[in-house]
Every structure is written in C-alpha cells, then in structure tokens.
Design a protein around this motif. Structure first.
Motif, short mmCIF file in Angstrom:
data_model
loop_
_atom_site.label_atom_id
_atom_site.label_comp_id
_atom_site.label_asym_id
_atom_site.label_seq_id
_atom_site.Cartn_x
_atom_site.Cartn_y
_atom_site.Cartn_z
N GLY A 18 0.78 -1.24 0.00
CA GLY A 18 0.00 0.00 0.00
C GLY A 18 0.80 1.28 0.00
N THR A 19 2.03 1.25 -0.51
CA THR A 19 2.82 2.48 -0.63
C THR A 19 3.14 2.73 -2.10
OG1 THR A 19 4.91 1.30 -0.31
CG2 THR A 19 3.86 2.23 1.66
N ARG A 20 3.43 4.00 -2.42
CA ARG A 20 3.71 4.39 -3.80
C ARG A 20 5.05 3.85 -4.28
NH1 ARG A 20 6.41 8.36 -6.26
NH2 ARG A 20 7.02 9.40 -4.36
N SER A 21 6.02 3.76 -3.37
CA SER A 21 7.34 3.24 -3.71
C SER A 21 7.82 2.35 -2.56
CB SER A 21 8.33 4.38 -3.97
OG SER A 21 8.48 5.19 -2.83
N CYS A 22 8.86 1.59 -2.81
CA CYS A 22 9.40 0.70 -1.78
C CYS A 22 10.01 1.53 -0.66
CB CYS A 22 10.44 -0.24 -2.39
SG CYS A 22 11.14 -1.39 -1.19
N GLN A 23 9.60 1.26 0.57
CA GLN A 23 10.09 2.00 1.72
C GLN A 23 11.05 1.18 2.57
OE1 GLN A 23 9.43 5.37 2.09
NE2 GLN A 23 8.68 4.96 0.02
N VAL A 24 11.68 0.18 1.95
CA VAL A 24 12.64 -0.68 2.63
C VAL A 24 14.06 -0.32 2.20
CG1 VAL A 24 13.45 -3.08 2.85
CG2 VAL A 24 11.00 -2.59 2.90
N HIS A 25 14.96 -0.23 3.17
CA HIS A 25 16.38 -0.01 2.90
C HIS A 25 17.00 -1.35 2.50
CE1 HIS A 25 20.44 1.67 3.51
NE2 HIS A 25 20.73 0.45 3.89
N HIS A 26 17.85 -1.35 1.48
CA HIS A 26 18.49 -2.58 1.03
C HIS A 26 20.01 -2.45 1.02
CE1 HIS A 26 14.62 -4.02 -0.54
NE2 HIS A 26 14.45 -2.80 -1.02
N ASN A 27 20.69 -3.47 1.55
CA ASN A 27 22.12 -3.68 1.37
C ASN A 27 22.20 -5.01 0.65
OD1 ASN A 27 22.59 -1.44 2.96
ND2 ASN A 27 23.20 -2.60 4.76
N GLY A 28 22.55 -5.00 -0.62
CA GLY A 28 22.41 -6.22 -1.39
C GLY A 28 23.60 -6.63 -2.22
N TYR A 29 23.49 -7.87 -2.71
CA TYR A 29 24.47 -8.46 -3.60
C TYR A 29 23.68 -9.22 -4.67
CZ TYR A 29 27.99 -11.70 -5.39
OH TYR A 29 28.82 -12.42 -6.21
N VAL A 30 23.95 -8.95 -5.93
CA VAL A 30 23.24 -9.62 -7.02
C VAL A 30 23.97 -10.90 -7.39
CG1 VAL A 30 22.36 -9.43 -9.38
CG2 VAL A 30 22.43 -7.40 -7.91
N VAL A 31 23.25 -12.02 -7.28
CA VAL A 31 23.81 -13.33 -7.60
C VAL A 31 23.61 -13.63 -9.08
CG1 VAL A 31 23.65 -15.81 -7.11
CG2 VAL A 31 23.32 -14.14 -5.27
N GLN A 32 22.43 -13.28 -9.60
CA GLN A 32 22.06 -13.63 -10.97
C GLN A 32 21.08 -12.60 -11.51
OE1 GLN A 32 20.45 -17.65 -11.26
NE2 GLN A 32 18.89 -16.94 -12.67
N GLY A 33 21.15 -12.34 -12.81
CA GLY A 33 20.20 -11.45 -13.47
C GLY A 33 20.54 -9.98 -13.28
N ARG A 34 19.63 -9.13 -13.76
CA ARG A 34 19.84 -7.69 -13.70
C ARG A 34 18.60 -7.02 -13.13
NH1 ARG A 34 24.44 -6.62 -15.42
NH2 ARG A 34 24.20 -4.37 -15.39
N LEU A 35 18.82 -5.95 -12.36
CA LEU A 35 17.75 -5.20 -11.71
C LEU A 35 17.98 -3.71 -11.96
CD1 LEU A 35 15.36 -6.00 -9.83
CD2 LEU A 35 16.84 -5.45 -7.91
N HIS A 36 16.96 -3.02 -12.44
CA HIS A 36 17.03 -1.57 -12.63
C HIS A 36 16.31 -0.92 -11.46
CE1 HIS A 36 17.70 1.92 -15.29
NE2 HIS A 36 16.70 2.42 -14.59
N VAL A 37 16.92 0.12 -10.88
CA VAL A 37 16.36 0.82 -9.72
C VAL A 37 16.14 2.27 -10.09
CG1 VAL A 37 16.72 1.47 -7.31
CG2 VAL A 37 17.58 -0.74 -8.14
N LEU A 38 14.93 2.78 -9.80
CA LEU A 38 14.59 4.18 -10.03
C LEU A 38 14.18 4.79 -8.69
CD1 LEU A 38 13.91 6.61 -11.87
CD2 LEU A 38 11.62 5.61 -12.16
N MET A 39 14.98 5.76 -8.24
CA MET A 39 14.70 6.44 -6.97
C MET A 39 13.57 7.45 -7.16
SD MET A 39 16.91 4.90 -5.10
CE MET A 39 16.66 5.81 -3.57
N ASP A 40 12.86 7.76 -6.08
CA ASP A 40 11.78 8.74 -6.13
C ASP A 40 12.24 10.10 -6.64
OD1 ASP A 40 10.04 6.81 -5.22
OD2 ASP A 40 9.82 7.66 -3.20
N ASP A 41 13.53 10.43 -6.41
CA ASP A 41 14.04 11.73 -6.85
C ASP A 41 14.52 11.72 -8.30
OD1 ASP A 41 16.50 10.43 -6.85
OD2 ASP A 41 17.39 11.67 -5.27
N GLY A 42 14.36 10.57 -9.00
CA GLY A 42 14.74 10.48 -10.40
C GLY A 42 16.08 9.82 -10.67
N GLU A 43 16.93 9.69 -9.64
CA GLU A 43 18.20 9.00 -9.84
C GLU A 43 17.92 7.53 -10.17
OE1 GLU A 43 22.40 8.08 -7.51
OE2 GLU A 43 20.89 9.29 -6.52
#
Length: 154
Positions: free
Chosen positions: A84-109
């Motif tokens: 029920g939120t407009r964007s993800c409100q979880v902080h992530h510290n991550g490591y990508v094992v497989q595949g690709r992920l595109h991230v778009l911040m609320d501020d446009g970055e």
C-alpha cells in the motif's frame, strides 16, 4: 565480538543444535562468544508475491533475505498492491547473484545492478527485472527479511 539478545530455538552453536538457541561461553578477553548458523535451503520465512518470492533466515544480529524475481517483475506492480505504498520504503544492502535489476529512486536517480554487484538503496524507489533472466538478490540490511512484501511493510 559482543552479542545482544538470544537466538531462536534450533540454532546451532559450535555445530550443536540447542533447544533454546546458542549457548554462550566466556572468551579469552571475558567477552561472550557465540556461533550461530542456518541453512538457506530451510528458510524461517517465505513470502510469495506476483512474479517472485522472498526467503528469509533470522539470526542474532542478522536478518538475511534471498529475493527471487522473475522476468516481468516490477516492485510497483507486484509488491506495491500488497504493502500500500507508492514506492518501496525498505532499505536494502544487497548483492546480485544472478540477473539484472534496474532501480529508479523517487528523486529520479536511477541505476542498474547485475551479477557480482554490491549495492545500497535507501527507501523511496521502484525496481524491475531487466531482460529475460530471473534476478536473485541477497539482502543483508534486515528490513527486507523482516517486513518486505508484508501488508503495512515495504
């Protein structure tokens, strides 16, 4: 290394299962010592959502999550309706094992991560799988394992 709290029942200490969690011993410098291990093949928690799922293990001082996202997964379409939120409100510290992920911040970055990349993403973002390969992410931040894809979570 100093530890607070106690581990859940069934945790291993020095390779031994205990009923109440890890036992503590006094180290050479008078500090409590503990060794706690879990197997990712036996997660404490699993959450399914459209085009993906999350598996989590909870240890003393660490909540660890493995996120698996199928091609076509997008946070704003697959998880936003659950939390029920407009964007993800979880902080992530991550490591990508497989595949690709595109991230778009609320501020446009925006940016893209792939296999072998380590990343930190603050709350306030959307993300989606890039390409036709599933994306597998290890997340060490804690909130992903605790509240991600839960109603009133993130």
């Amino acid at each position: 290394m100093e530890w607070w709290g106690s581990a859940p029942a069934g945790a291993a200490w020095c390779g031994r299962e205990t009923e109440t969690g890890p036992a503590e011993a006094s180290g050479a410098e008078g500090r409590a010592e503990m060794l706690e291990m879990k197997i990712l093949d036996k997660p404490d928690d699993r959450r399914d959502f459209p085009r993906g799922h999350l598996e989590a293990v909870h240890l003393t001082g660490l909540d660890f999550a493995v996120g698996t996202f199928e091609p076509g997964w997008r946070w704003s379409e697959s998880v936003a309706p659950i939390v029920g939120t407009r964007s993800c409100q979880v902080h992530h510290n991550g490591y990508v094992v497989q595949g690709r992920l595109h991230v778009l911040m609320d501020d446009g970055e925006e940016g893209e991560v792939g296999p072998g990349d380590v990343f930190v993403v603050s709350p306030g973002h959307d993300a989606w799988v890039v390409g036709d390969e599933q994306c597998v992410v290890y997340d060490f931040a804690g909130p992903m394992a605790q509240i991600y894809a839960k109603p009133d979570g993130g």
